[in-house]
Design a protein around this motif. Structure first.
Motif, PDB file in Angstrom:
ATOM      1  N   VAL A 156       0.488  -1.022   0.326  1.00  0.00           N
ATOM      2  CA  VAL A 156      -0.020  -0.118   0.152  1.00  0.00           C
ATOM      3  C   VAL A 156       0.402   1.450   0.251  1.00  0.00           C
ATOM      4  CG1 VAL A 156      -1.982   1.428   1.268  1.00  0.00           C
ATOM      5  CG2 VAL A 156      -2.103  -1.213   1.451  1.00  0.00           C
ATOM      6  N   PRO A 171      -1.474  -0.589  -8.341  1.00  0.00           N
ATOM      7  CA  PRO A 171      -2.431   0.540  -7.916  1.00  0.00           C
ATOM      8  C   PRO A 171      -1.519   1.256  -6.263  1.00  0.00           C
ATOM      9  CG  PRO A 171      -2.730  -1.528  -6.958  1.00  0.00           C
ATOM     10  CD  PRO A 171      -1.060  -2.010  -7.699  1.00  0.00           C
ATOM     11  N   THR A 172      -1.827   2.113  -6.353  1.00  0.00           N
ATOM     12  CA  THR A 172      -1.959   3.304  -5.349  1.00  0.00           C
ATOM     13  C   THR A 172      -3.021   4.043  -4.751  1.00  0.00           C
ATOM     14  OG1 THR A 172      -1.674   5.469  -6.516  1.00  0.00           O
ATOM     15  CG2 THR A 172       0.486   3.786  -6.457  1.00  0.00           C
ATOM     16  N   ILE A 173      -2.647   4.435  -3.859  1.00  0.00           N
ATOM     17  CA  ILE A 173      -3.660   5.112  -3.038  1.00  0.00           C
ATOM     18  C   ILE A 173      -3.414   6.538  -2.304  1.00  0.00           C
ATOM     19  CG2 ILE A 173      -3.082   4.223  -0.594  1.00  0.00           C
ATOM     20  CD1 ILE A 173      -5.737   3.536   0.058  1.00  0.00           C
ATOM     21  N   GLN A 178     -10.219   5.523  -0.064  1.00  0.00           N
ATOM     22  CA  GLN A 178     -10.012   4.661  -1.140  1.00  0.00           C
ATOM     23  C   GLN A 178      -9.578   3.643  -0.158  1.00  0.00           C
ATOM     24  OE1 GLN A 178      -7.371   6.987  -2.424  1.00  0.00           O
ATOM     25  NE2 GLN A 178      -8.407   6.643  -4.540  1.00  0.00           N
ATOM     26  N   PHE A 182      -9.487  -0.713  -1.248  1.00  0.00           N
ATOM     27  CA  PHE A 182      -7.615  -0.722  -1.523  1.00  0.00           C
ATOM     28  C   PHE A 182      -7.704  -2.253  -0.938  1.00  0.00           C
ATOM     29  CE2 PHE A 182      -3.818  -0.347  -1.831  1.00  0.00           C
ATOM     30  CZ  PHE A 182      -3.397  -0.106  -2.670  1.00  0.00           C
ATOM     31  N   ARG A 186      -6.578  -6.037  -2.742  1.00  0.00           N
ATOM     32  CA  ARG A 186      -5.538  -6.846  -2.344  1.00  0.00           C
ATOM     33  C   ARG A 186      -5.832  -7.800  -2.098  1.00  0.00           C
ATOM     34  NH1 ARG A 186      -4.988  -2.656  -3.663  1.00  0.00           N
ATOM     35  NH2 ARG A 186      -4.837  -4.687  -6.058  1.00  0.00           N
ATOM     36  N   VAL A 219      -6.270   2.793   6.394  1.00  0.00           N
ATOM     37  CA  VAL A 219      -6.185   1.411   6.216  1.00  0.00           C
ATOM     38  C   VAL A 219      -5.776   0.265   6.599  1.00  0.00           C
ATOM     39  CG1 VAL A 219      -4.257   0.386   4.075  1.00  0.00           C
ATOM     40  CG2 VAL A 219      -4.959   2.669   3.868  1.00  0.00           C
TER      41      VAL A 219
END
Length: 605
Positions: A156, A171-173, A178, A182, A186, A219
């Motif tokens: 992440v 992918p990024t956040i 999000q 996200f 994963r 996250v």
């Protein structure tokens, strides 16, 4: 220490692994780099004893252990009488297969690991596409010669943050909103836990964009709601404090820029946060004596050229004061004294580490930090197993997988782990890996390009640049009729541009019969070549077979032909017994990106 140090540590393996896989090579049959010895006839069901049993938590004394179909079916103080084959334990120490709690998996990592008793690895960033098939079989007991894999998969990170710079699109956040989606993505890819890269806005040096503290918290919350551990990559104490405050389950690196403060100790203990200090890779960045002391000066240890090369390396370009490593030893010791769980993890195969053998080296450093031998053994068995919820690894108990490590007097000397007696994975004996021999090279001319681009020895020469890794550099090769002494030569026209972590552009020559084998240059002293081109400083880089990091030396080019003679002693740390590639590259610091080179008459003497 700069934050960039650890950022590069964790990602360089991914970038350079992909680099090797994408290099253009001639159509030549490949010779495997290494094979395992023929499988023994030992079954996955047997009785082993007598042994001095360490079950992952305590020493149990003399025991006999019964294995049925790859699992432990009985542990007894007395000899077990049945029809199963009996294997003599010779009174040696029997441990659970070891767990390396921080690796990066590519190539033959899972095969190398069990050579030194590492039967389970916890990966902290790898391609999700590669991860899924490698996770197969870990809940059963297949006949396999590789370690079980658990992985975070895609990490992440923020846009342009650590992990995005290595040529592998991920992918990024950007925002807390999000986070749930996200994390769910994963998990859908197969991630066993969630790894987050975080640098505080208050970090001593901020080298990469990072998610903010609110996104970090979101996250971590999402991971826990999905029933997954959230572990955080940090490289300084302030970032560690904020990660723990946000609810992290663990920290996957220690920090060396400062000594741990009481408020962090208290918070980690109260929230039961564990840490994987990764001492071995930090020692290779700073002191750089540990591998020489225990491994590199020993002729009795069977190391591949790749392992030997990696263990010689370190992030020397950062010039980190060796004294800072004392901070990490101190932090590890004090954390342990405060009851914070310490997990053994190597960050292999980054420079200074190698899969498998670096875990015993990490364990020796944990002992140096102040843990007792028994506590060190637990840090590589039961503690990572319980911390990551592994039900079938880390303990020798009835029903567990028969991942077994038979060694000498490890109860009194951890160096016994460097020479394991026998290793079993799922009850199947691990066979030694036999490395293929490097190609022999004849002294003298390797290539003169008199009639074409074809070389006299080796696989050939080709243009190469970081464009294959989504970088902005370029390189185009052609044969020209007018070379150094009138005959032909090779020309490369290119440009070296920023946009990639390790920009390169130039020519690659493969001296062996395969990239995997490499060529044995250990009996030679000098490589020479004729060259002219755009005036400036360039670099010749030597890659050891299977290794991710080159060793380079500079040379100067002018408009006129000149013969450059470079002693191989300039390439300190390269494993000359197995050189896979020579790379002539423009410098990323050149005043102008565009350049040309003409190369001729490559010699080895």
């Amino acid at each position: 220490m700069s934050s960039k140090t650890l950022m590069i540590t964790c990602g360089s393996v991914l970038m350079l692994a992909a680099f090797f896989s994408l290099l253009p090579t001639p159509d030549t049959a490949k010779t495997p780099a290494a094979t395992t010895a023929p499988k023994t006839a030992e079954p996955a069901s047997f009785v082993l004893g007598p042994v001095q049993l360490f079950d992952g938590e305590t020493w149990q004394g003399q025991r006999y252990i019964e294995v049925q179909q790859g699992r432990i079916s009985q542990i007894s103080e007395n000899p077990i009488q049945n029809e199963l084959p009996k294997l003599d334990g010779e009174g040696m120490a029997l441990l659970p297969g070891l767990i390396d709690a921080h690796v990066h998996t590519y190539n033959d990592a899972l095969e190398l690991a069990p050579q030194y008793g590492v039967t389970t690895v916890l990966d902290m960033f790898m391609s999700a596409q590669l991860m899924k098939p490698l996770q197969a079989g870990r809940d059963e007991t297949p006949n396999q010669q590789r370690a079980d894999l658990y992985s975070a998969g895609t990490l992440v990170t923020a846009p342009k943050g650590h992990g995005t710079e290595y040529g592998m699109p991920i992918p990024t956040i950007e925002t807390p909103a999000q986070a749930d989606a996200f994390v769910a993505a994963r998990i859908a890819e197969g991630s066993d836990y969630i790894k987050i890269v975080y640098e505080s806005a208050k970090a001593p040096r901020k080298m990469f964009p990072s998610i903010d503290e609110a996104t970090l918290s979101a996250v971590i919350k999402a991971a826990k709601q999905h029933g997954k551990l959230a572990v955080v990559h940090i490289s300084d104490q302030q970032s560690a404090l904020e990660a723990v405050r946000a609810g992290a389950d663990g920290l996957v690196h220690g920090f060396i820029e400062s000594r741990v403060q009481q408020k962090l100790l208290d918070l980690m203990k109260a929230q039961k946060v564990f840490i994987i200090p990764t001492l071995a890779v930090h020692e290779a960045m700073t002191v750089r004596q540990h591998n020489n002391k225990y491994v590199l000066n020993r002729a009795d240890l069977k190391l591949s050229a790749n392992q030997r090369h990696n263990l010689k390396q370190g992030f020397t370009q950062f010039n980190i004061p060796p004294a800072l490593f004392d901070n990490l030893l101190y932090n590890t010791r004090v954390m342990h004294q405060h009851g914070i769980r310490i997990l053994a993890g190597t960050d292999a195969p980054n420079p200074g580490t190698a899969h498998g053998i670096s875990l015993p080296l990490e364990m020796l450093l944990l002992q140096q930090a102040g843990l007792s031998i028994d506590e060190v053994l637990k840090s590589a068995t039961s503690v990572p197993a319980s911390s990551f919820g592994l039900k079938q690894a880390g303990l020798l108990k009835v029903g567990a997988k028969a991942d077994l490590l038979l060694v000498g007097d490890v109860k009194n000397d951890l160096t016994a782990l460097l020479t394991p007696h026998k290793i079993w994975k799922n009850g199947v004996r691990i066979n030694p890996i036999v490395s293929a021999e490097a190609s022999k090279v004849s002294a003298g001319l390797l290539a003169d390009f008199a009639q074409s681009r074809k070389t006299l020895q080796g696989l050939g020469i080709s243009a190469s640049s970081d464009s294959m890794m989504q970088g902005q550099s370029s390189a185009n090769m052609s044969w020209i009729a007018e070379g150094y002494q009138g005959a032909g030569a090779i020309r490369v026209d290119g440009a070296i541009k920023p946009g990639f972590s390790y920009p390169w552009s130039g020519l690659t020559y493969l001296p062996g019969k395969s990239m995997e084998q490499g060529a044995d240059l250990s009996t030679f002293t000098t490589v020479s070549f004729a060259i002219r081109g755009t005036p400036g400083t360039y670099q010749l880089q030597l890659f050891s077979a299977g290794s991710m990091m080159p060793v380079g030396a500079d040379f100067s080019v002018s408009n006129d032909w000149q013969v450059i003679k470079m002693p191989l002693s300039q390439f300190a740390g390269a494993e000359l017994s197995a050189i896979s590639m020579l790379l002539w590259s423009a410098s990323p610091h050149a005043s102008k990106p565009e350049y040309f080179l003409e190369l001729d008459e490559i010699h080895i003497n």
